[in-house]
Design a protein around this motif. Sequence first.
Motif, PDB file in Angstrom:
ATOM      1  N   VAL C 102       0.832  -1.205   0.000  1.00 46.09           N
ATOM      2  CA  VAL C 102       0.000   0.000   0.000  1.00 46.09           C
ATOM      3  C   VAL C 102       0.863   1.250   0.000  1.00 46.09           C
ATOM      4  CG1 VAL C 102      -1.713   1.290   1.292  1.00 46.09           C
ATOM      5  CG2 VAL C 102      -1.910  -1.155   1.104  1.00 46.09           C
ATOM      6  N   GLU C 103       1.969   1.217   0.765  1.00 47.29           N
ATOM      7  CA  GLU C 103       2.824   2.398   0.808  1.00 47.29           C
ATOM      8  C   GLU C 103       3.399   2.689  -0.560  1.00 47.29           C
ATOM      9  OE1 GLU C 103       5.809   2.173   3.755  1.00 47.29           O
ATOM     10  OE2 GLU C 103       4.527   3.088   5.276  1.00 47.29           O
ATOM     11  N   ARG C 104       3.787   1.642  -1.277  1.00 48.29           N
ATOM     12  CA  ARG C 104       4.386   1.878  -2.577  1.00 48.29           C
ATOM     13  C   ARG C 104       3.390   2.439  -3.573  1.00 48.29           C
ATOM     14  NH1 ARG C 104       8.014  -1.690  -6.480  1.00 48.29           N
ATOM     15  NH2 ARG C 104       6.308  -1.231  -7.887  1.00 48.29           N
ATOM     16  N   SER C 105       2.115   2.076  -3.374  1.00 47.79           N
ATOM     17  CA  SER C 105       1.138   2.582  -4.328  1.00 47.79           C
ATOM     18  C   SER C 105       0.733   4.015  -3.999  1.00 47.79           C
ATOM     19  CB  SER C 105      -0.091   1.690  -4.325  1.00 47.79           C
ATOM     20  OG  SER C 105      -0.755   1.849  -3.105  1.00 47.79           O
ATOM     21  N   GLY C 106       1.263   4.560  -2.912  1.00 50.37           N
ATOM     22  CA  GLY C 106       1.037   5.957  -2.609  1.00 50.37           C
ATOM     23  C   GLY C 106      -0.297   6.265  -1.954  1.00 50.37           C
ATOM     24  N   THR C 107      -1.072   5.232  -1.642  1.00 56.27           N
ATOM     25  CA  THR C 107      -2.340   5.487  -0.974  1.00 56.27           C
ATOM     26  C   THR C 107      -2.125   5.518   0.528  1.00 56.27           C
ATOM     27  OG1 THR C 107      -2.670   3.184  -1.430  1.00 56.27           O
ATOM     28  CG2 THR C 107      -4.074   4.702  -2.584  1.00 56.27           C
ATOM     29  N   SER C 108      -3.125   5.963   1.238  1.00 57.24           N
ATOM     30  CA  SER C 108      -2.950   6.107   2.671  1.00 57.24           C
ATOM     31  C   SER C 108      -3.156   4.762   3.366  1.00 57.24           C
ATOM     32  CB  SER C 108      -3.932   7.140   3.192  1.00 57.24           C
ATOM     33  OG  SER C 108      -4.434   6.728   4.420  1.00 57.24           O
ATOM     34  N   LEU C 109      -2.203   4.428   4.221  1.00 57.98           N
ATOM     35  CA  LEU C 109      -2.243   3.126   4.878  1.00 57.98           C
ATOM     36  C   LEU C 109      -3.279   3.081   5.999  1.00 57.98           C
ATOM     37  CD1 LEU C 109      -0.909   0.404   4.920  1.00 57.98           C
ATOM     38  CD2 LEU C 109       0.790   1.283   6.466  1.00 57.98           C
ATOM     39  N   GLY C 110      -3.421   4.202   6.736  1.00 52.86           N
ATOM     40  CA  GLY C 110      -4.319   4.199   7.885  1.00 52.86           C
ATOM     41  C   GLY C 110      -5.749   3.876   7.498  1.00 52.86           C
ATOM     42  N   GLU C 111      -6.215   4.479   6.404  1.00 52.87           N
ATOM     43  CA  GLU C 111      -7.591   4.228   5.984  1.00 52.87           C
ATOM     44  C   GLU C 111      -7.758   2.811   5.454  1.00 52.87           C
ATOM     45  OE1 GLU C 111      -7.439   7.595   3.659  1.00 52.87           O
ATOM     46  OE2 GLU C 111      -7.813   8.840   5.407  1.00 52.87           O
ATOM     47  N   PHE C 112      -6.716   2.340   4.770  1.00 48.34           N
ATOM     48  CA  PHE C 112      -6.759   0.961   4.282  1.00 48.34           C
ATOM     49  C   PHE C 112      -6.956   0.004   5.445  1.00 48.34           C
ATOM     50  CE2 PHE C 112      -4.738  -3.036   3.173  1.00 48.34           C
ATOM     51  CZ  PHE C 112      -5.242  -3.286   1.918  1.00 48.34           C
ATOM     52  N   ILE C 113      -6.168   0.212   6.508  1.00 45.92           N
ATOM     53  CA  ILE C 113      -6.258  -0.691   7.656  1.00 45.92           C
ATOM     54  C   ILE C 113      -7.614  -0.549   8.332  1.00 45.92           C
ATOM     55  CG2 ILE C 113      -5.311  -1.121   9.943  1.00 45.92           C
ATOM     56  CD1 ILE C 113      -2.596  -0.527   8.779  1.00 45.92           C
ATOM     57  N   THR C 114      -8.121   0.686   8.436  1.00 46.15           N
ATOM     58  CA  THR C 114      -9.435   0.883   9.060  1.00 46.15           C
ATOM     59  C   THR C 114     -10.502   0.089   8.317  1.00 46.15           C
ATOM     60  OG1 THR C 114      -8.723   3.134   9.423  1.00 46.15           O
ATOM     61  CG2 THR C 114     -11.000   2.633   9.891  1.00 46.15           C
ATOM     62  N   ILE C 115     -10.490   0.206   6.990  1.00 37.99           N
ATOM     63  CA  ILE C 115     -11.529  -0.487   6.230  1.00 37.99           C
ATOM     64  C   ILE C 115     -11.348  -1.996   6.351  1.00 37.99           C
ATOM     65  CG2 ILE C 115     -12.593  -0.708   3.972  1.00 37.99           C
ATOM     66  CD1 ILE C 115     -11.584   2.017   3.295  1.00 37.99           C
ATOM     67  N   LEU C 116     -10.091  -2.447   6.321  1.00 36.48           N
ATOM     68  CA  LEU C 116      -9.842  -3.875   6.456  1.00 36.48           C
ATOM     69  C   LEU C 116     -10.325  -4.387   7.809  1.00 36.48           C
ATOM     70  CD1 LEU C 116      -8.545  -6.311   5.063  1.00 36.48           C
ATOM     71  CD2 LEU C 116      -6.512  -5.851   6.368  1.00 36.48           C
ATOM     72  N   LEU C 117     -10.100  -3.590   8.870  1.00 36.90           N
ATOM     73  CA  LEU C 117     -10.546  -4.024  10.193  1.00 36.90           C
ATOM     74  C   LEU C 117     -12.075  -4.071  10.247  1.00 36.90           C
ATOM     75  CD1 LEU C 117      -8.093  -2.223  12.608  1.00 36.90           C
ATOM     76  CD2 LEU C 117      -8.261  -4.635  12.153  1.00 36.90           C
ATOM     77  N   THR C 118     -12.725  -3.136   9.568  1.00 38.72           N
ATOM     78  CA  THR C 118     -14.193  -3.182   9.547  1.00 38.72           C
ATOM     79  C   THR C 118     -14.673  -4.447   8.847  1.00 38.72           C
ATOM     80  OG1 THR C 118     -14.027  -0.831   9.198  1.00 38.72           O
ATOM     81  CG2 THR C 118     -16.210  -1.769   9.188  1.00 38.72           C
ATOM     82  N   ALA C 119     -13.998  -4.793   7.744  1.00 38.91           N
ATOM     83  CA  ALA C 119     -14.369  -6.024   7.050  1.00 38.91           C
ATOM     84  C   ALA C 119     -14.191  -7.221   7.989  1.00 38.91           C
ATOM     85  CB  ALA C 119     -13.515  -6.199   5.806  1.00 38.91           C
ATOM     86  N   THR C 120     -13.080  -7.223   8.735  1.00 40.04           N
ATOM     87  CA  THR C 120     -12.835  -8.297   9.690  1.00 40.04           C
ATOM     88  C   THR C 120     -13.958  -8.370  10.710  1.00 40.04           C
ATOM     89  OG1 THR C 120     -10.561  -7.619   9.510  1.00 40.04           O
ATOM     90  CG2 THR C 120     -11.068  -9.251  11.169  1.00 40.04           C
ATOM     91  N   LEU C 121     -14.343  -7.199  11.186  1.00 39.84           N
ATOM     92  CA  LEU C 121     -15.411  -7.133  12.183  1.00 39.84           C
ATOM     93  C   LEU C 121     -16.696  -7.742  11.625  1.00 39.84           C
ATOM     94  CD1 LEU C 121     -15.828  -5.831  14.977  1.00 39.84           C
ATOM     95  CD2 LEU C 121     -16.848  -3.926  13.788  1.00 39.84           C
ATOM     96  N   GLY C 122     -17.032  -7.348  10.396  1.00 43.20           N
ATOM     97  CA  GLY C 122     -18.232  -7.896   9.784  1.00 43.20           C
ATOM     98  C   GLY C 122     -18.140  -9.404   9.660  1.00 43.20           C
ATOM     99  N   GLY C 123     -16.969  -9.888   9.216  1.00 50.31           N
ATOM    100  CA  GLY C 123     -16.793 -11.326   9.083  1.00 50.31           C
ATOM    101  C   GLY C 123     -16.941 -12.040  10.410  1.00 50.31           C
ATOM    102  N   MET C 124     -16.363 -11.465  11.476  1.00 47.86           N
ATOM    103  CA  MET C 124     -16.436 -12.111  12.786  1.00 47.86           C
ATOM    104  C   MET C 124     -17.882 -12.188  13.260  1.00 47.86           C
ATOM    105  SD  MET C 124     -13.239 -10.322  14.657  1.00 47.86           S
ATOM    106  CE  MET C 124     -13.219 -11.248  16.186  1.00 47.86           C
TER     107      MET C 124
END
Lengths: 202, 101, 530
Positions: C102-124
Amino acid sequence: MNLAEGVQLVSFIILTVMMLGAALAVVLSPNIVYSAFLLGGVFSAMAGLYLLLNASFVAAAQILVYVGAINVLILFAIMLVNKREDFAPVKYAWTRKIVTAAVCGGLFLLLGTTIITTPWAIDSTAAAGDEAIYILGEHFFTDFLLPFELVSVLLLMALIGAIVLARRDIIPDSSNVVGQDDLKLPEKPRELVSAGADGESS
Amino acid sequence: MQLQYFLLAAAALFCIGVYGLVTSRNAVRVLMSIELMLNAVNLNLMAFSNYLDPAVIRGQVFTVFVISIAAAEAAVGLAILLSIYRNRNTVDMEQFNLLKW
Amino acid sequence: MDVANLASQLNVGVILPEGIVILTLLTVLIVDIIRGRAANAITPYIAIGGLSASLAALCLQWNIANPVSFLGSFNGDPLSVVFRAIVVLSAAFTILMSIRYVERSGTSLGEFITILLTATLGGMFLCGASELVMIFVALETLSISSYLLTGYMKRDSRSNEAALKYLLIGASSSALFLYGVSLLYGLSGGETQLGAIAANLTAGGQSLGLIMALVFVIAGVAFKISAVPFHQWTPDVYEGSPTPVVAFLSVGSKTAGFALAVRLLVVVFPLLADEWHFVFTVLAMLSMILGNMVALAQTSMKRLLAYSSIGQAGFVMIGLIAGTEVGYASMIFYLLVYLFMNLGGFACVILFSLRTGTDQISEYSGLYHKDPLITLCLSLCLLSLGGIPPLAGFFGKIYLFWAGWQAGLYPLVLVGLVTSVISIYYYIRVVKMMVVREPQEMSDAVKNYPKVSWDAPGLKPLQVGLVISVVATTLVGVASNPVFTLAIDSVENSPALSASLAKAKEKSAIAVLPKDSPSLEVTKVASAKL
């Protein structure tokens, strides 16, 4: 049939005709702007049906959220992607439409048969009516507390995500050569297709 | 007034939504068709709630959840649509064919 | 209902692991807001710390006395604990591999992780949800965050397109699912708890309405586990999404889908058990055949893994259809093994594409001469996916096929065996390309391969994730017995499944015992040996 039932039936018929007519127009109208406004008609007619079903709170929510938020959002989207676009004709578009219509008709017949043949366990207790709003509140804070809280997380994340995807970036698009690879997948596209893919950069 | 009338109206709306979903070429209209389908489900739930569950009204609760999630979905959908429009300058579903096997 | 009484009925402690994930999510978000870009150095570690804490909390939740919480919205029985643990693990590994990407693609890592954690939450939450509204909300939390993750590389039109396709297909499938759910609500006379629905439906008997509800519900579930013919989105989405997201979708999201299938179909539709078993048999066969056949023709590594994951979902479905204790347990075991081997494979693919900027299979040729570590890890993971003996994937498949054979699903198991032989061919093709080629046959990408170094920021975590998953892939194979016992335990201790298990036992007793009861003993002895 007494007067109250008659009025209900007539208003049901009017609302349903309005809803289905508007929905058909949404799907069939060649102009997307008309579609968007007619979608508002569908949502409003739906709110009327909710009133007939003794649910004033949900009817209000329907108007506020669907007409007030979603429909306005769709109109904004149409404005933002405002390009008069004549889609290139596709072969066999008519056959596809006819087949789809036939399938949908079949689906409707199937669902209709299901609905008519099923013996629904009608409960003749008096409807909650205006008490409904208290009962809803109680539900939200007892047996539906967990989904209620989860929805708040979902809405927060949808907000963040929508902003991340829709905002324009500070990096200038054309002049900056370094920025060209930014925000892209590191993998090269397999072949160079059409305008959008300007992937060849070493 | 009967439960079946409402259910039939919902089924018809659902089928119109499915038709729009398959035949529309404008991506915005596809999103609208999905909203129509969700509304059909809502009408179903409300009808059941009124006729089968009039005292506890779980169907109304369900509908409120569906409404709020439909809003989130529409917002995300339109954000994605904007970003694709920015790159490809079209919203024609037939043009979205970079990914094919 | 007074407050103290309500608090005890809510039984909030059960969702402690999810609570930890929510807290982590908020912390990541706030740290990211306060520190801006500088936060990229710490947010991934906060997230991984939170996920580990959540995993620890899950271990403590094993077999708790009162698993039902929030007045029946959520069920924290051991079955859900296992599934939730798999989802959490897949999220943690995904974060490890996404930092550099994600860092290499120049996008923001914090938001990526937030959304990923939300997906995890939904899955759980989806893994333990036992009430229709909760199932729907959790499913949508998972889906909507997956759409966002798919479109995260927003300047790349492939990523946009993948996100749009995923959103449109996903939203329509969830509308279909929802229609089925609304029919269930009506047919059961206004119930939303799965147990109550099942009880009310049994009173009503079979009907056209129930069958329609089943059809719609299966459409939603099959989309989530990407079973053929509901798989059309998979290859496109996998090719266009950022690779770490693909890794999460293929493991975490799929696991949650299987948990939903177990809970919804097994608990609510005992009346139509034969029907849905039949439908799933067809889906499983189609998935195994089509997934593995089309994978043969792929030239892109991401697409190869996409089609192979469709095939793998077909294998996992065998355990679901068997419907016995061993069946469910082997399904859980396979998902756990699949977690490690698939994520290991994806870690290698990410590393390769970070270094060379391509994921074409032909570009891998001769990699052994330049980077033996990746070659070794990728080979191990691919061979394990194909089911080569000493590795974990082999044992996972053996357990699944055994469970299917015991339950009398002979055609299904035969198809599984044949297609897994086919799958070995395309996995070995990649391995051969990397290892056997002479130095002069190297591809251009490998010729220009940068000097191997792990110093760049974000590569160390990737290495850690890679090594852990490869070690697990090799070791779980050797130590499969305790893991399998754990899976059996989780199935036995989950009351939600007991009714269907009893039924399956009855059925198999009638079918097997009169003919050849020794065969059951033989398989038991053999599985004990393993």
